[in-house]
Design an enzyme around this catalytic site. Structure first.
Site, PDB file in Angstrom:
ATOM      1  N   TYR A 148     -11.488  12.820   5.242  1.00 42.02           N
ATOM      2  CA  TYR A 148     -12.052  13.899   4.362  1.00 42.02           C
ATOM      3  C   TYR A 148     -13.277  13.504   3.650  1.00 42.02           C
ATOM      4  O   TYR A 148     -13.597  12.320   3.222  1.00 42.02           O
ATOM      5  CB  TYR A 148     -10.684  13.941   3.222  1.00 42.02           C
ATOM      6  CG  TYR A 148     -11.038  15.354   2.435  1.00 42.02           C
ATOM      7  CD1 TYR A 148     -11.957  16.081   2.361  1.00 42.02           C
ATOM      8  CD2 TYR A 148      -9.967  15.398   1.221  1.00 42.02           C
ATOM      9  CE1 TYR A 148     -12.056  16.898   1.349  1.00 42.02           C
ATOM     10  CE2 TYR A 148     -10.052  16.327   0.375  1.00 42.02           C
ATOM     11  CZ  TYR A 148     -10.874  17.178   0.388  1.00 42.02           C
ATOM     12  OH  TYR A 148     -11.236  18.167  -0.526  1.00 42.02           O
ATOM     13  N   CYS A 149     -14.401  14.280   3.675  1.00 38.52           N
ATOM     14  CA  CYS A 149     -15.359  13.944   2.816  1.00 38.52           C
ATOM     15  C   CYS A 149     -16.098  12.688   3.295  1.00 38.52           C
ATOM     16  O   CYS A 149     -16.119  12.796   4.462  1.00 38.52           O
ATOM     17  CB  CYS A 149     -15.277  13.872   1.317  1.00 38.52           C
ATOM     18  SG  CYS A 149     -16.704  13.841   0.230  1.00 38.52           S
ATOM     19  N   VAL A 150     -16.483  11.937   2.579  1.00 36.08           N
ATOM     20  CA  VAL A 150     -17.160  10.666   3.119  1.00 36.08           C
ATOM     21  C   VAL A 150     -16.200   9.851   3.862  1.00 36.08           C
ATOM     22  O   VAL A 150     -16.512   8.872   4.818  1.00 36.08           O
ATOM     23  CB  VAL A 150     -17.742   9.949   1.773  1.00 36.08           C
ATOM     24  CG1 VAL A 150     -16.657   9.143   0.837  1.00 36.08           C
ATOM     25  CG2 VAL A 150     -18.829   8.641   2.370  1.00 36.08           C
ATOM     26  N   GLY A 200     -14.572  11.229   6.013  1.00 38.90           N
ATOM     27  CA  GLY A 200     -14.680  11.516   7.292  1.00 38.90           C
ATOM     28  C   GLY A 200     -15.958  11.036   8.195  1.00 38.90           C
ATOM     29  O   GLY A 200     -16.137  10.739   9.287  1.00 38.90           O
ATOM     30  N   LEU A 249     -12.478  16.815   7.549  1.00 30.36           N
ATOM     31  CA  LEU A 249     -12.256  17.847   6.612  1.00 30.36           C
ATOM     32  C   LEU A 249     -13.607  17.750   5.524  1.00 30.36           C
ATOM     33  O   LEU A 249     -13.896  16.730   4.972  1.00 30.36           O
ATOM     34  CB  LEU A 249     -11.016  17.876   5.861  1.00 30.36           C
ATOM     35  CG  LEU A 249      -9.653  17.433   6.305  1.00 30.36           C
ATOM     36  CD1 LEU A 249      -8.624  17.374   5.526  1.00 30.36           C
ATOM     37  CD2 LEU A 249      -9.476  18.630   7.498  1.00 30.36           C
TER      38      LEU A 249
END
Length: 601
Positions: A336-338, A340, A364
């Site tokens: 998720y976000c960073v 990811g 995500l």
């Protein structure tokens, strides 16, 4: 956190004596706020050096001013334009005062919540103030838009800074020019100002001398009590993370476990909020063995930890622990976000090392290419990063509040000024809102890791170009062959949807790009039972703009979660009996959500 109470009585009349008393009480609380601001500065805890951003603002706005002032004709034209707007406004106001119909010189956007109160239009004074502000704001934006010769980055910075200034100076942010606040002040005889100043003092004290605007009431939001309550255990930990395994709720589970890599800018419980919102609980109930990394909130002692350390002590260490706990060498992964972005670099590193450890990858709201990274690029250039590195070198870390403020500034009207008005002018404490509580629970970041991230991703965009080096290994996303589920959110201001779509083409295996309604948080945390928003699918991901992709996409009502679960089963549907937590080699250490997540900045 506070004992502020709101008077809900129906009868409110102005009381001059009470108003005078309340003004005195408000000034007393204002003095406490000033004392809370000064105390850490007197003790040396806080040093008021001029912020490095200020020099950047001055340089940027000077470049704009130089264009207009370099030519007398241009400067005169500039003055003429704003003068004409003001004259039109004055004429319209005079006609209205005379009882005539008059079209407004300018009108706010229907979506601008600041001017939703009817009195902004019905009251001549407030209507005049609003239009005066809107004309001035439009003129200020035109200064930047029409300045020729600015390079794209300078123009983008100037537009951003102008927007921040314009938002700060809105008449809705002041007592005497906000009709709603003024009505409340008169009706409560100034009691709202007393409550507001009390909260202001508390928030400055909570921020240790820096205003920490509360966006949610934390009283009913406690980790392990009504948030992050999915049963599980910490089965492994190192300096950078704890690994949590969750108790199964089904008789059988997918053979391949799921490893979730959350961002370290905030904490993992965004995916495990209240039970009805918890993505982690939903996954467990769907027959998935779930493991989650809970990152440490680092201090100076961890300031030298690098991106490589986060990879090795994060996802790679977690994969080894999962193998010991389940016997499975391969995992489904989700970032998720960073988190990811870190996962993508880990997958590229594994591919280069020819290590088969993953079955699939889900991203995500995560970016692997930063060409279209949006307004965050405003903060990224050599000068700004170098200045930030100097600050981080001194402290060893980047304080979480600083990054949180940068994110809030991307939507300052919604995430800063609306709370200033509501909290400190209206005296209304915010409600308990788990999404925003998480948003305010930012963590520190090691200087070395954050510097690597800014330079290699935002500044030089090395990951997608195949020039990023990690652990003496050149990374190539095209060698990542596992199936990818790549989710973007339509209103994302942190990982813009067009950036996520563009990044999809760099992976070497099959990619399913999905666009969810709403933004960076609500578009991800969207449980099916809520029946909110929608998502879109379209198999085409190469050489296509987001607009064209969306025009040809199929819309689906509700949450993307079930679609993702079907996608996961299509890759590997084999099931095994539900697993106990941990193993002889990895006995449980403590109950979820663990101790790392409880450390606040």
């Amino acid at each position: 956190m506070n004992d502020v109470k709101i008077d809900t009585g129906l009868t409110k009349t102005f009381d001059a004596e009470a108003f005078a008393m309340n003004l005195a009480r408000a000034m007393e609380s204002g003095g406490k706020a000033l004392a809370a601001y000064l105390k850490p500065r007197e003790s040396g805890e806080v040093k008021d050096n001029p912020p490095t951003e200020l020099a950047e603002v001055i340089r940027t706005m000077t470049a704009v001013a130089e264009y207009w002032l370099a030519d007398n004709e241009r400067a005169a034209d500039l003055q003429t334009r704003i003068a004409k707007g003001y004259l039109d406004l004055w004429g319209s106001a005079v006609r209205r005062l005379a009882g005539q119909e008059a079209a407004p010189a300018i009108a706010p956007s229907p979506r601008d919540k600041r001017f939703a109160d009817p009195e902004w239009k019905s009251n001549h004074f407030f209507d005049f103030v609003m239009q005066l502000y809107l004309l001035s704001a439009q003129w200020a934006h035109d200064l930047v838009r029409n300045a020729e010769g600015l390079d794209p980055h300078t123009r983008k910075k100037a537009e951003f800074y102008i927007q921040q200034i314009v938002n700060a100076l809105a008449p809705s942010n002041f007592v005497f020019t906000n009709p709603e606040v003024l009505r409340e002040t008169l009706a409560s005889s100034g009691d709202n100002l007393v409550r507001g100043m009390q909260m202001l003092a508390e928030d400055i004290e909570a921020g240790k001398g820096i205003l920490k605007i509360r966006q949610s009431d934390p009283a009913d939001l406690q980790l392990g009590v009504n948030m992050a309550v999915t049963p599980g255990k910490v089965i492994y930990q190192n300096e950078l993370m704890q690994l949590i395994q969750y108790e199964p709720t089904t008789e059988k589970v997918l053979r391949t476990p799921l490893l979730i890599v959350p961002p370290w800018i905030n904490k993992f419980y965004i995916l495990d909020l209240r039970p009805e919102k918890s993505f982690i609980k939903w996954c467990v109930d769907q027959g998935i063995t779930v493991f989650v990394i809970s990152w440490v909130n680092p201090d100076r002692s961890l300031g030298a930890k690098t991106w490589e350390d986060y990879m090795k002590e994060g996802p790679l260490a977690a994969m080894d622990a999962i193998e010991k706990a389940t016997g499975e060498m391969k995992v489904h992964t989700l970032g998720y976000c960073v988190g990811g972005t870190l996962l993508a670099t880990t997958l590229a590193w594994l591919a280069e090392k020819r290590r088969v450890r993953t079955t699939s990858a889900t991203f995500l709201a995560a970016q692997v290419d930063f060409t279209h990274a949006g307004d965050l690029l405003v903060f990224v250039d050599e000068g700004q990063i170098s200045a930030l590195e100097r600050d981080m070198q001194e402290a060893g870390v980047l304080e979480g509040a600083r990054m949180a403020m940068a994110f809030n500034m991307l939507r300052s009207n919604d995430l800063i000024w609306s709370y200033v008005v509501s909290n400190y002018l209206k005296g209304q404490p915010p409600a308990a809102f788990d999404l925003l509580h998480w948003n305010s629970d930012a963590t520190r970041m090691p200087a070395a890791n954050h510097s690597y991230y800014l330079r290699n991703c935002y500044l030089e965009n090395r990951l997608s170009s195949g020039t990023m080096v990690l652990d003496n290994t050149l990374l190539d996303l095209s060698k990542v062959k596992v199936p990818v589920y790549n989710l973007a959110t339509r209103e994302d201001h942190i990982a813009p949807a067009d950036s996520v779509l563009y990044g999809s083409q760099f992976f070497g295996g099959p990619v399913k790009f999905v666009l969810s309604g709403s933004g960076h948080i609500a578009g991800v945390v969207n449980p099916p039972a809520a029946n909110k928003y929608q998502y879109w699918t379209n198999d085409e991901i190469r050489d296509i703009s987001l607009e064209d992709w969306l025009n040809a996409a199929q819309e689906h009502k509700g949450s993307w979660w079930p679609d993702w679960r079907e996608w996961l089963a299509s890759i590997d549907a084999e099931e095994v009996p539900a697993r106990a937590i941990g193993s002889d080699a990895l006995p449980p250490i403590e109950d979820a959500p663990g101790s790392y997540v409880r450390v606040r900045s």
